[in-house]
Design an enzyme around this catalytic site. Sequence first.
Site, PDB file in Angstrom:
ATOM      1  N   LYS A   1     125.702 117.956  91.892  1.00 31.35           N
ATOM      2  CA  LYS A   1     126.413 118.135  93.183  1.00 31.35           C
ATOM      3  C   LYS A   1     127.595 117.349  93.060  1.00 31.35           C
ATOM      4  CE  LYS A   1     125.641 118.098  98.163  1.00 31.35           C
ATOM      5  NZ  LYS A   1     126.945 117.436  98.556  1.00 31.35           N
TER       6      LYS A   1
ATOM      7  N   ASP B   1     131.218 115.730  94.062  1.00 30.80           N
ATOM      8  CA  ASP B   1     131.346 114.914  95.417  1.00 30.80           C
ATOM      9  C   ASP B   1     132.916 115.154  95.400  1.00 30.80           C
ATOM     10  OD1 ASP B   1     131.380 113.667  97.653  1.00 30.80           O
ATOM     11  OD2 ASP B   1     130.849 111.692  97.004  1.00 30.80           O
TER      12      ASP B   1
ATOM     13  N   CYS C   1     149.734  81.244  95.072  1.00 22.56           N
ATOM     14  CA  CYS C   1     149.630  79.806  94.812  1.00 22.56           C
ATOM     15  C   CYS C   1     150.667  79.949  93.531  1.00 22.56           C
ATOM     16  CB  CYS C   1     148.383  79.235  94.505  1.00 22.56           C
ATOM     17  SG  CYS C   1     148.389  77.469  93.843  1.00 22.56           S
TER      18      CYS C   1
ATOM     19  N   CYS D   1     146.677  74.677  89.394  1.00 26.07           N
ATOM     20  CA  CYS D   1     145.642  74.860  90.460  1.00 26.07           C
ATOM     21  C   CYS D   1     144.465  75.049  89.730  1.00 26.07           C
ATOM     22  CB  CYS D   1     146.196  75.946  91.446  1.00 26.07           C
ATOM     23  SG  CYS D   1     144.935  76.494  92.312  1.00 26.07           S
TER      24      CYS D   1
HETATM   25  S1  IVH Z   1     126.512 125.658  96.326  1.00 24.71           S
HETATM   26  C1  IVH Z   1     126.122 128.169 100.114  1.00 24.71           C
HETATM   27  N1  IVH Z   1     126.587 123.781  94.261  1.00 24.71           N
HETATM   28  O1  IVH Z   1     128.425 120.405  98.483  1.00 24.71           O
HETATM   29  C2  IVH Z   1     126.055 127.147  99.294  1.00 24.71           C
HETATM   30  N2  IVH Z   1     127.747 123.259  96.328  1.00 24.71           N
HETATM   31  O2  IVH Z   1     127.094 119.385 101.053  1.00 24.71           O
HETATM   32  C3  IVH Z   1     127.092 127.081  98.186  1.00 24.71           C
HETATM   33  N3  IVH Z   1     128.750 121.266  96.561  1.00 24.71           N
HETATM   34  O3  IVH Z   1     129.536 122.859 100.674  1.00 24.71           O
HETATM   35  C4  IVH Z   1     127.157 125.729  97.715  1.00 24.71           C
HETATM   36  N4  IVH Z   1     128.473 120.643  94.232  1.00 24.71           N
HETATM   37  O4  IVH Z   1     131.089 122.112  98.891  1.00 24.71           O
HETATM   38  C5  IVH Z   1     127.057 123.923  95.681  1.00 24.71           C
HETATM   39  N5  IVH Z   1     126.906 122.524  92.508  1.00 24.71           N
HETATM   40  C6  IVH Z   1     127.103 122.859  93.660  1.00 24.71           C
HETATM   41  C7  IVH Z   1     127.706 121.841  94.647  1.00 24.71           C
HETATM   42  C8  IVH Z   1     128.207 122.241  95.789  1.00 24.71           C
HETATM   43  C9  IVH Z   1     128.869 120.326  95.372  1.00 24.71           C
HETATM   44  C10 IVH Z   1     129.310 120.912  97.620  1.00 24.71           C
HETATM   45  C11 IVH Z   1     129.763 122.356  98.544  1.00 24.71           C
HETATM   46  C12 IVH Z   1     128.818 122.198  99.835  1.00 24.71           C
HETATM   47  C13 IVH Z   1     128.598 120.756  99.829  1.00 24.71           C
HETATM   48  C14 IVH Z   1     127.265 120.485 100.752  1.00 24.71           C
END
Ligand code: IVH
Length: 701
Positions: free
Chosen positions: A141, A143, A461, A466
């Site tokens: 996921k 970020d 400083c 120092c």
């Molecule tokens: S799938 C309908 N896959 O995380 C769902 N989302 O916190 C489609 N995100 O809105 C998203 N990595 O912006 C998906 N591998 C990944 C992701 C991902 C980051 C984000 C995305 C989502 C948010 C939710």
Amino acid sequence: MYTKEEEKRLIEKTRQLLKISIKDIKTKEEARKIAEELREVIKYHDWRYYVLANPVISDYEYDKLFHLLIEIEEKYPDLITPDSPTQRVASGLTKEFPPVRHLAPMLSLENSYNEDDLRDFDRRVKEITKRTEIEYSVEPKFDGAGIALVYENNLFIRGATRGDGVVGEDITPNLKVIKTIPLSADFKRYGIKTIEIRGEVLIRKDLFKKINQERLEEGLPPFANPRNAAAGSLRLQNPKEVAKRGLEAFVYQITYAVDENGNNLLGTKLKKHHESIKMLYELGFKSPYKEIKVCENIDEVIDYCNEWQEKRDSYPYEIDGMVIKVNDISLYDILGATSHHPRWAIAFKFRARQATTRLLDVVFQVGRTGAVTPVGKLEPVEIGGVTVSSVSLINEDFIKEKDIRIGDLLLIERAGDVIPYVVKVIKEARTGNEKPIVFPKYCPSCGSPLVKPPGEAVWRCVNANCPAQVKERIAHFASKDAMDIRGLGPRIVERFYDLGLLRTIPDIYRLDFEKIKQLEGFGEKSAENLRKSIEESKHRPIHRLIYGLGIRYVGQVTARTLAENIKCVEELEDWTIEQLESLEDIGYVVAKSIYDFFHNEQNIKMIHELKELGVQTCKEEKEEEGKLKDMTFVFTGTLSCCSREKAKEMVETLGGKVSNSVSHKTTYLVVGETPGSKLAKAQKLGIKTLNEEQFLELVKS
Ligand code: IVH
């Protein structure tokens, strides 16, 4: 929208609700009351987040509240109200970029935090689809900042931010400068006329660090995390500026795909999620093709999530969890979605990296260049598995800009190996008893008056003797990235200094081990170990020595540049500012600082003393005319032996070069685990590849 008093009350309420878990709720009446309170605070936090773009709690804390409300509503469904935040997606848009409607609503993801949550998800999926076996695909996921890209007749026609999920902001010109987004791709090969793809814009963690280092040197406030750097860059009004930020985009979901006749291809032609990711990869997109894993069952999913939780920090991009998706796209319609998230996917969130806590006090630390840094002492708080009890408040301007006061509630972030950072002050939580931070006029270590040169943000400083500065300089010299003297960390340096054993850098090589052996906490063995690592440090490559000297503005990269252009460190005494400026990436300010350093009598004396004590100030023969001379190495994938940095050093020590990209000039491509696209390119060009074992063999022999 809210008065100050109301905000204060809601924040106080939030903090109480955060302490409650579903198990604490005994009666339905109690549940009704807590649900009401939760709705009220969530609504407030939605407004802060979406409308003001200025949240007062961390995402993790928000999720916790939201999750508790869901749990209550699941237990007592008749308590659900039509206006419960669980029933809708919050909205609110800024106006700088034209609005654009997404082809499919850009939903969020449901979050999970542990094994049980994932098993519940698996159970629900099986129940709805009436299947006993479900295949999942699992991927990181990312970020960053979410985007949606539309391609029509193979052309990239539009890209947008998430916005409120239905309507986003058209940022096409800014997205077009991102090189990982193809301007055209052969979708027709797959019978696709129009397609909408979801993805995330990111900045590599190493680049993020560099950007922040530069911002600090220029006196600009650093970005809190790679996500903010990416999101902020995407919203710049000038695409040329955007292009300079080194943004990348990963795509991870096809949300809409139709053929010439308008037929939906999702679930029919595009059958499996992992195949669609592979297709995107083959069409030239950056997609988690190598990271994705197809799992036969939820146990495999759990194992894979745990595996990634462990390796999260070594991944080049910031990730905050894993996304688990039902692999069979034809099941998406059956599973459907709530107004908030699809039921065919769930996020598994890693330990949170933000938290709110109180600023208890501020102390002022003197660094090796004399810069005085305010350090906030915090009520200890756990962030991502680490207890954080202090945070740099950067400089006086930063404190003023964020209006930080002692007693304030602060939102702190600790992203990966990035040092903790104050994202913001929760001003709404103020009681009126907060005290302003008063900057000292005199050095807290030696008492000399502090000075702030015009145009600079930092008080200094300027007394070179120092004690605080001297200790820091010695500790920096011994640090891991410099001379790497194990056993001579900042605490020991301080102790030796205070005992009078260590007053200058060369004193390291004159330490009296007979005395050290007698010290409490030291014995024969640890004294001997220290003596050994000090002895070893005499033969470090000279770029480490240069870095260890602690010349202002000379980081590891500049130290390497200098080392590449000299044989002995002493040569730098004869270099002019112009000569220094002619080197790659060295501008006037840095050149002047190096020049000044090598024209200071004390510094020259120190370098000569080090040499007399046996520290190597010249490159060793093999460093110059090494066996890898005229060879260029490129690395791809992860090595298990050592970091990239270390591998690079090994090659350079033997006279070889390391480059970032494969070309005809490449001698060897060293292939680690999960290699990137460089491998295909090397194969195409007929470049020799080495696996890790072969590489180690070569540098060893
Ligand atoms: S799938 C309908 N896959 O995380 C769902 N989302 O916190 C489609 N995100 O809105 C998203 N990595 O912006 C998906 N591998 C990944 C992701 C991902 C980051 C984000 C995305 C989502 C948010 C939710």
